[in-house]
Motif scaffolding. Structure first.
Motif, PDB file in Angstrom:
ATOM      1  N   LYS A   1      36.066  35.895  42.755  1.00  0.00           N
ATOM      2  CA  LYS A   1      37.045  34.818  42.622  1.00  0.00           C
ATOM      3  C   LYS A   1      38.423  35.449  42.499  1.00  0.00           C
ATOM      4  O   LYS A   1      38.699  36.190  41.547  1.00  0.00           O
ATOM      5  CB  LYS A   1      36.749  33.956  41.394  1.00  0.00           C
ATOM      6  CG  LYS A   1      37.674  32.752  41.256  1.00  0.00           C
ATOM      7  CD  LYS A   1      37.261  31.880  40.077  1.00  0.00           C
ATOM      8  CE  LYS A   1      38.125  30.630  39.977  1.00  0.00           C
ATOM      9  NZ  LYS A   1      37.719  29.778  38.839  1.00  0.00           N
ATOM     10  N   LEU A   2      39.269  35.176  43.466  1.00  0.00           N
ATOM     11  CA  LEU A   2      40.612  35.739  43.501  1.00  0.00           C
ATOM     12  C   LEU A   2      41.617  34.682  43.057  1.00  0.00           C
ATOM     13  O   LEU A   2      41.566  33.544  43.529  1.00  0.00           O
ATOM     14  CB  LEU A   2      40.932  36.233  44.914  1.00  0.00           C
ATOM     15  CG  LEU A   2      42.328  36.804  45.199  1.00  0.00           C
ATOM     16  CD1 LEU A   2      42.219  37.874  46.295  1.00  0.00           C
ATOM     17  CD2 LEU A   2      43.299  35.713  45.665  1.00  0.00           C
TER      18      LEU A   2
ATOM     19  N   GLU B   1      53.604  37.438  40.643  1.00  0.00           N
ATOM     20  CA  GLU B   1      53.776  38.645  39.835  1.00  0.00           C
ATOM     21  C   GLU B   1      52.448  39.311  39.462  1.00  0.00           C
ATOM     22  O   GLU B   1      52.428  40.320  38.772  1.00  0.00           O
ATOM     23  CB  GLU B   1      54.549  38.342  38.551  1.00  0.00           C
ATOM     24  CG  GLU B   1      53.816  37.492  37.517  1.00  0.00           C
ATOM     25  CD  GLU B   1      53.775  36.003  37.853  1.00  0.00           C
ATOM     26  OE1 GLU B   1      53.106  35.245  37.128  1.00  0.00           O
ATOM     27  OE2 GLU B   1      54.423  35.599  38.845  1.00  0.00           O
ATOM     28  N   GLY B   2      51.326  38.756  39.943  1.00  0.00           N
ATOM     29  CA  GLY B   2      50.049  39.358  39.562  1.00  0.00           C
ATOM     30  C   GLY B   2      48.889  38.827  40.383  1.00  0.00           C
ATOM     31  O   GLY B   2      48.986  37.800  41.061  1.00  0.00           O
ATOM     32  N   LEU B   3      47.770  39.556  40.319  1.00  0.00           N
ATOM     33  CA  LEU B   3      46.558  39.184  41.048  1.00  0.00           C
ATOM     34  C   LEU B   3      45.348  39.524  40.199  1.00  0.00           C
ATOM     35  O   LEU B   3      45.232  40.653  39.688  1.00  0.00           O
ATOM     36  CB  LEU B   3      46.482  39.950  42.377  1.00  0.00           C
ATOM     37  CG  LEU B   3      45.203  39.776  43.205  1.00  0.00           C
ATOM     38  CD1 LEU B   3      45.163  38.388  43.823  1.00  0.00           C
ATOM     39  CD2 LEU B   3      45.115  40.839  44.300  1.00  0.00           C
ATOM     40  N   SER B   4      44.453  38.540  40.031  1.00  0.00           N
ATOM     41  CA  SER B   4      43.225  38.809  39.290  1.00  0.00           C
ATOM     42  C   SER B   4      42.022  38.581  40.186  1.00  0.00           C
ATOM     43  O   SER B   4      42.031  37.713  41.069  1.00  0.00           O
ATOM     44  CB  SER B   4      43.128  37.913  38.046  1.00  0.00           C
ATOM     45  OG  SER B   4      42.917  36.569  38.421  1.00  0.00           O
ATOM     46  N   ILE B   5      40.995  39.396  39.983  1.00  0.00           N
ATOM     47  CA  ILE B   5      39.726  39.249  40.703  1.00  0.00           C
ATOM     48  C   ILE B   5      38.613  39.300  39.681  1.00  0.00           C
ATOM     49  O   ILE B   5      38.525  40.240  38.876  1.00  0.00           O
ATOM     50  CB  ILE B   5      39.531  40.382  41.739  1.00  0.00           C
ATOM     51  CG1 ILE B   5      40.623  40.331  42.808  1.00  0.00           C
ATOM     52  CG2 ILE B   5      38.155  40.273  42.376  1.00  0.00           C
ATOM     53  CD1 ILE B   5      40.604  41.520  43.752  1.00  0.00           C
TER      54      ILE B   5
ATOM     55  N   LEU C   1      39.346  42.322  37.198  1.00  0.00           N
ATOM     56  CA  LEU C   1      40.434  43.226  37.564  1.00  0.00           C
ATOM     57  C   LEU C   1      41.729  42.426  37.530  1.00  0.00           C
ATOM     58  O   LEU C   1      41.766  41.289  38.018  1.00  0.00           O
ATOM     59  CB  LEU C   1      40.209  43.801  38.964  1.00  0.00           C
ATOM     60  CG  LEU C   1      41.409  44.514  39.614  1.00  0.00           C
ATOM     61  CD1 LEU C   1      41.653  45.856  38.943  1.00  0.00           C
ATOM     62  CD2 LEU C   1      41.189  44.698  41.115  1.00  0.00           C
ATOM     63  N   TYR C   2      42.761  43.046  36.979  1.00  0.00           N
ATOM     64  CA  TYR C   2      44.068  42.389  37.003  1.00  0.00           C
ATOM     65  C   TYR C   2      45.118  43.430  37.341  1.00  0.00           C
ATOM     66  O   TYR C   2      45.212  44.479  36.690  1.00  0.00           O
ATOM     67  CB  TYR C   2      44.388  41.746  35.647  1.00  0.00           C
ATOM     68  CG  TYR C   2      45.715  41.020  35.620  1.00  0.00           C
ATOM     69  CD1 TYR C   2      45.908  39.868  36.388  1.00  0.00           C
ATOM     70  CD2 TYR C   2      46.773  41.490  34.846  1.00  0.00           C
ATOM     71  CE1 TYR C   2      47.136  39.206  36.383  1.00  0.00           C
ATOM     72  CE2 TYR C   2      47.999  40.830  34.820  1.00  0.00           C
ATOM     73  CZ  TYR C   2      48.167  39.685  35.603  1.00  0.00           C
ATOM     74  OH  TYR C   2      49.375  39.029  35.601  1.00  0.00           O
TER      75      TYR C   2
ATOM     76  N   ILE D   1      47.432  48.075  35.742  1.00  0.00           N
ATOM     77  CA  ILE D   1      46.081  47.745  36.241  1.00  0.00           C
ATOM     78  C   ILE D   1      45.178  47.608  35.026  1.00  0.00           C
ATOM     79  O   ILE D   1      45.092  48.512  34.181  1.00  0.00           O
ATOM     80  CB  ILE D   1      45.539  48.845  37.171  1.00  0.00           C
ATOM     81  CG1 ILE D   1      46.452  49.039  38.391  1.00  0.00           C
ATOM     82  CG2 ILE D   1      44.117  48.504  37.624  1.00  0.00           C
ATOM     83  CD1 ILE D   1      46.050  50.191  39.289  1.00  0.00           C
ATOM     84  N   GLU D   2      44.506  46.462  34.941  1.00  0.00           N
ATOM     85  CA  GLU D   2      43.527  46.240  33.872  1.00  0.00           C
ATOM     86  C   GLU D   2      42.154  46.017  34.494  1.00  0.00           C
ATOM     87  O   GLU D   2      42.004  45.217  35.419  1.00  0.00           O
ATOM     88  CB  GLU D   2      43.903  45.014  33.031  1.00  0.00           C
ATOM     89  CG  GLU D   2      45.158  45.193  32.213  1.00  0.00           C
ATOM     90  CD  GLU D   2      45.470  43.950  31.379  1.00  0.00           C
ATOM     91  OE1 GLU D   2      44.581  43.063  31.283  1.00  0.00           O
ATOM     92  OE2 GLU D   2      46.593  43.852  30.851  1.00  0.00           O
ATOM     93  N   ILE D   3      41.167  46.755  33.986  1.00  0.00           N
ATOM     94  CA  ILE D   3      39.780  46.561  34.421  1.00  0.00           C
ATOM     95  C   ILE D   3      38.968  46.176  33.200  1.00  0.00           C
ATOM     96  O   ILE D   3      38.953  46.889  32.187  1.00  0.00           O
ATOM     97  CB  ILE D   3      39.219  47.842  35.075  1.00  0.00           C
ATOM     98  CG1 ILE D   3      40.039  48.210  36.322  1.00  0.00           C
ATOM     99  CG2 ILE D   3      37.749  47.648  35.451  1.00  0.00           C
ATOM    100  CD1 ILE D   3      39.612  49.515  36.959  1.00  0.00           C
ATOM    101  N   ASP D   4      38.298  45.038  33.306  1.00  0.00           N
ATOM    102  CA  ASP D   4      37.488  44.502  32.195  1.00  0.00           C
ATOM    103  C   ASP D   4      38.308  44.464  30.902  1.00  0.00           C
ATOM    104  O   ASP D   4      37.850  44.887  29.828  1.00  0.00           O
ATOM    105  CB  ASP D   4      36.205  45.326  32.012  1.00  0.00           C
ATOM    106  CG  ASP D   4      35.314  45.277  33.244  1.00  0.00           C
ATOM    107  OD1 ASP D   4      35.457  44.324  34.033  1.00  0.00           O
ATOM    108  OD2 ASP D   4      34.502  46.206  33.426  1.00  0.00           O
ATOM    109  N   ASN D   5      39.587  44.003  31.062  1.00  0.00           N
ATOM    110  CA  ASN D   5      40.524  43.768  29.962  1.00  0.00           C
ATOM    111  C   ASN D   5      41.098  45.035  29.342  1.00  0.00           C
ATOM    112  O   ASN D   5      41.811  44.954  28.335  1.00  0.00           O
ATOM    113  CB  ASN D   5      39.883  42.911  28.857  1.00  0.00           C
ATOM    114  CG  ASN D   5      39.476  41.539  29.375  1.00  0.00           C
ATOM    115  OD1 ASN D   5      40.229  40.907  30.119  1.00  0.00           O
ATOM    116  ND2 ASN D   5      38.275  41.104  29.000  1.00  0.00           N
TER     117      ASN D   5
END
Length: 799
Positions: free
Chosen positions: A726-727, A732-736, A794-795, A765-769
């Motif tokens: 889910k994208l 200013e940002g993108l989360s998956i 992912l953010y 870059i954030e992975i799993d918060n």
């Protein structure tokens, strides 16, 4: 040609006053004074069967088309008797049955008319053969459109067309030629943004008139049998096609190699020629997974034999080809040569398996071996015997796939091109003539082939290909559109046939790339490959009469273009495999006509060229010579030009540049397209990383990747990997987010996300918060990162 008007003057009979009504759970019966019975069966809230009998008697209820796995069950069924009619209400539709004449009107729950009878059911006694010619006429609504009907070589919108279904060997057929190889009597109607479908399940020759003779009437009729049709309510086309596909069934997942590139010709022989062709593929590094052997591999065209001079050691050859990554696919026809020394012929004779004429003698017809007899594949004993014949070829020699051709059945040197109408068939215990069995003959042959292949290839998955078919044949095999011609017109025909077949529940389909008859020039061949790699079944096949038709046959420039697009297909294999998974899981066509994709947009209703490959890739072939581009319609929304990454706004026609080495190709914004590394054949290398192209969207989009072992049946036990992404994009940002299902562990451990169109420079870059260091994900400029395949969120952002 007999017109509807002429038919109406021939003493048609019509139902009259209803005298009796009764209900038996999900079945409603209306009986008229003159002996007509209408059986309405509510299968689902949106799926209803209409079946008519005359003289108070129904025929035995039997069909080859209907799947054993069809879904049944409804939420509501209410019947009210009112002075002029009976009113039946389900959870989705209303059905009105007039008391005076049995005419039917179907509406939605707000009483908007979806479909209604004009004359409705009527019939005429067949004095030549007995029984009835059964007919149905419907009102054509204003601006109504019609789609479906299988492999018809006509405009995707059938409004104004008249067609018929009689499986026919149609060598070098032309645009609008009737009939062709398949009989799929199913269509989708669309009016005022409400879609419905009708499947006329009758295996006799059937006829459809889509407001051709009279602009306000659509009608269908059959030369015999019952008036028996299923009605599917949408209101979306996707729901109609899903319901029809559920009714008639879907195939198993094929082995992934079956989705690779295949090379064929009439014919590659002897063995040295086969090896020369396969070696050339590897030398030029053009990916290919299968090589086909046409009828010349046989001894005198006798099925299940080998010509020992041309192929002295078939098992050794098949094994050597497999070591080089090639699966071998062989041709098997239905005609069995009359030869007392031929074991297949003698077995069939000893067991009474050949079709007979009405007065007792065997039916004979000339095909490639000369005089032949034909097994009755509508007899379950014959199907079991035929399945067993594949043991030596599959289990012992190791052939990987079988191709059933000429199975309409095609017969040479007779005007009808097929069996005599008085030929008798078992029809699974419902004895009949060829008039009834003709359209299902090829289907039952390939069903027997599939059952044999499945038995002898186990634990691998079988691959079977057919030319002829009836509704439901998709359960057993892939298909192709027969003996086309190397012309630009046939490039157009191939495109519309694929879209039409997919909308008719039959997605595993392709054409003879480059044309079977005659010879393409390099430009046409290149353009056809560019289209064909975006068809579910991808095979070059030619008659060989006019020269070579391999990827390298047209010079270095064309060879390079062909390689480029075949490599693209191999990169897209996980996307294509996921398309197939969704087809069998959800009944979703692997290709979508624009009207299927967006029926609300009236601009899509008459488009023929553009289509969706899966749900997120828009393709439009170049179909004229000397073109450096073309005008095409871009559906509403935003789309990325695959080649330039330019973002275009849809909802209008646009000029798209496409020189000889390009095809107009667009990716839906927000899509996440999975890719594998280029392989020369499926399984050549272990996939060490999944690449996913991520196309930015200011909004939300979902994508899916389905994977398993690419062969075998462990996937049915839960050993698969299903990734749902889910994208969500903002400026200013993108989360998956990733949601996983299945117990299969892929060989790769990381996913490489390649970003397209990011409107910001990645700062965090954030992975799993948890925020991560750029080095740990190998951030490459602003384009890509590598992360664990097991991430859940992912953010990336500009902050």
């Amino acid at each position: 040609m007999i017109t509807n008007t002429e038919i109406e003057r021939r003493g048609n009979q019509h139902p009259n006053q209803i005298t009796e009504f009764r209900q038996d759970n999900d079945k409603l019966y209306f009986t008229t004074q003159n002996g007509v019975i209408l059986e309405i069966m509510v299968m689902r809230d949106s799926v209803v069967r209409f079946r008519y009998a005359t003289e108070h008697v129904f025929e035995p209820d039997f069909s080859y088309a209907i799947s054993e796995n069809v879904s049944l069950g409804y939420n509501e069924l209410d019947v009210k008797e009112e002075p002029p009619e009976y009113a039946i209400t389900t959870g989705k539709i209303k059905i009105y049955v007039k008391k005076s004449n049995l005419k039917v009107q179907i509406t939605d729950l707000e009483d908007n008319i979806i479909n209604e009878d004009e004359q409705g059911f009527h019939w005429e006694e067949s004095y030549d053969y007995g029984g009835n010619i059964v007919k149905m006429s419907k009102v054509t609504q204003s601006a109504e459109s019609y789609y479906g009907m299988g492999d018809k070589a006509s405009h995707t919108n059938l409004k104004g067309k008249r067609i018929n279904n009689w499986a026919t060997d149609s060598y070098a057929y032309g645009k609008d030629q009737e009939p062709l190889y398949k009989s799929i009597p199913f269509y989708v109607g669309l009016n005022k943004n409400i879609a419905y479908g009708i499947f006329f399940d009758n295996s006799f020759r059937t006829h459809f008139d889509f407001a051709h003779e009279r602009r306000n009437i659509t009608s269908f009729w059959a030369d015999g049998g019952e008036m028996n049709y299923y009605f599917f309510y949408g209101p979306k086309i996707s729901k109609v096609v899903e319901s029809y596909t559920n009714l008639t069934g879907v195939p198993e997942l094929p082995p992934m190699w079956a989705l690779g590139f295949h090379q064929s010709k009439w014919s590659y022989y002897p063995e040295k020629k086969v090896k020369d062709i396969t070696s050339k593929f590897r030398e030029l590094k053009i990916p290919c997974d299968a090589i086909y052997l046409d009828i010349d591999y046989m001894e005198g065209f006798r099925c299940f034999t080998w010509d020992n001079r041309r192929f002295p050691n078939p098992k050794k050859m098949v094994d050597e080809l497999q070591k080089d990554g090639f699966k071998t696919v062989t041709m098997i026809d239905p005609g069995i040569k009359i030869d007392r020394d031929y074991w297949v012929y003698q077995q069939a004779m000893d067991n009474g398996f050949f079709c007979r004429r009405a007065d007792g003698p065997h039916f004979k017809g000339k095909v490639w071996p000369g005089e032949c007899k034909f097994p009755d594949f509508t007899n379950p004993e014959v199907r079991e015997w035929w399945a067993g014949l594949y043991k030596e070829m599959i289990a012992d020699i190791g052939v990987h796939g079988v191709w059933n051709d000429m199975n309409e059945p095609a017969v040479m040197e007779v005007p009808s091109k097929t069996a005599n109408l008085d030929v008798r068939h078992d029809y699974d215990g419902h004895p009949c003539s060829h008039r009834k069995a003709h359209n299902v003959y090829g289907m039952q042959m390939v069903r027997a082939t599939f059952e044999g292949m499945k038995k002898f290839t186990f634990p691998r998955r079988p691959f079977v290909l057919t030319r002829a078919g009836y509704s439901g044949t998709q359960r057993y095999c892939a298909t192709w559109t027969g003996d086309n011609v190397a012309t630009w017109e046939h490039l157009w025909i191939a495109n519309v046939q694929m879209q039409r077949m997919c909308m008719s529940g039959y997605s595993f389909v392709g054409s003879d790339i480059g044309g079977f008859a005659e010879q393409p020039n390099g430009e046409l061949f290149a353009r056809w490959v560019q289209l064909g790699v975006f068809h579910p079944f991808c095979r070059v096949h030619s008659s060989g009469d006019h020269g070579e038709q391999e990827p390298w046959s047209f010079g270095t420039e064309v060879t390079d273009i062909v390689r480029k697009f075949i490599e693209l297909r191999y990169e897209l294999l996980p996307y294509l495999y996921t398309m197939f998974y969704k087809y069998i899981k959800e009944g979703l066509p692997m290709l979508q006509s624009l009207v299927f994709y967006n029926q609300e947009d009236a601009q899509t209703h008459f488009r023929t060229d553009e289509f969706l490959f899966g749900e997120q890739i828009l393709v439009c072939p170049v179909q004229e010579p000397n073109s450096q581009g073309r005008r095409m319609y871009i559906p509403k929304g935003k789309w990325y030009n695959y080649w330039t990454e330019e973002v275009v706004e849809g909802g209008a026609e646009k000029w798209v540049s496409a020189g000889i080495d390009k095809i107009p190709l667009f990716i839906k914004e927000g899509a996440m397209i999975p890719k594998y590394p280029v392989q020369q054949y499926v399984g050549e290398v272990e996939i060490d990383q999944l690449k996913v192209d991520v196309y930015f969207k200011d909004g939300v989009e979902t994508s899916t990747v389905y994977e398993d072992q690419q062969d075998g049946y462990d996937y049915k036990k839960g050993r698969y990997s299903l990734r749902n992404f889910k994208l969500k994009g903002k400026q200013e940002g993108l989360s998956i987010q990733q949601f996983k299902d299945g117990s299969y562990r892929t060989a790769y451990e990381t996913i490489k996300l390649h970003f397209h169109g990011l409107p910001f420079k990645i700062k965090t870059i954030e992975i799993d918060n948890d925020e991560v260091d750029f080095k740990s994900v190998k951030l490459n400029g602003n384009n890509s990162i590598e992360i664990s395949k097991d991430f859940t969120s992912l953010y990336i952002s500009a902050k």
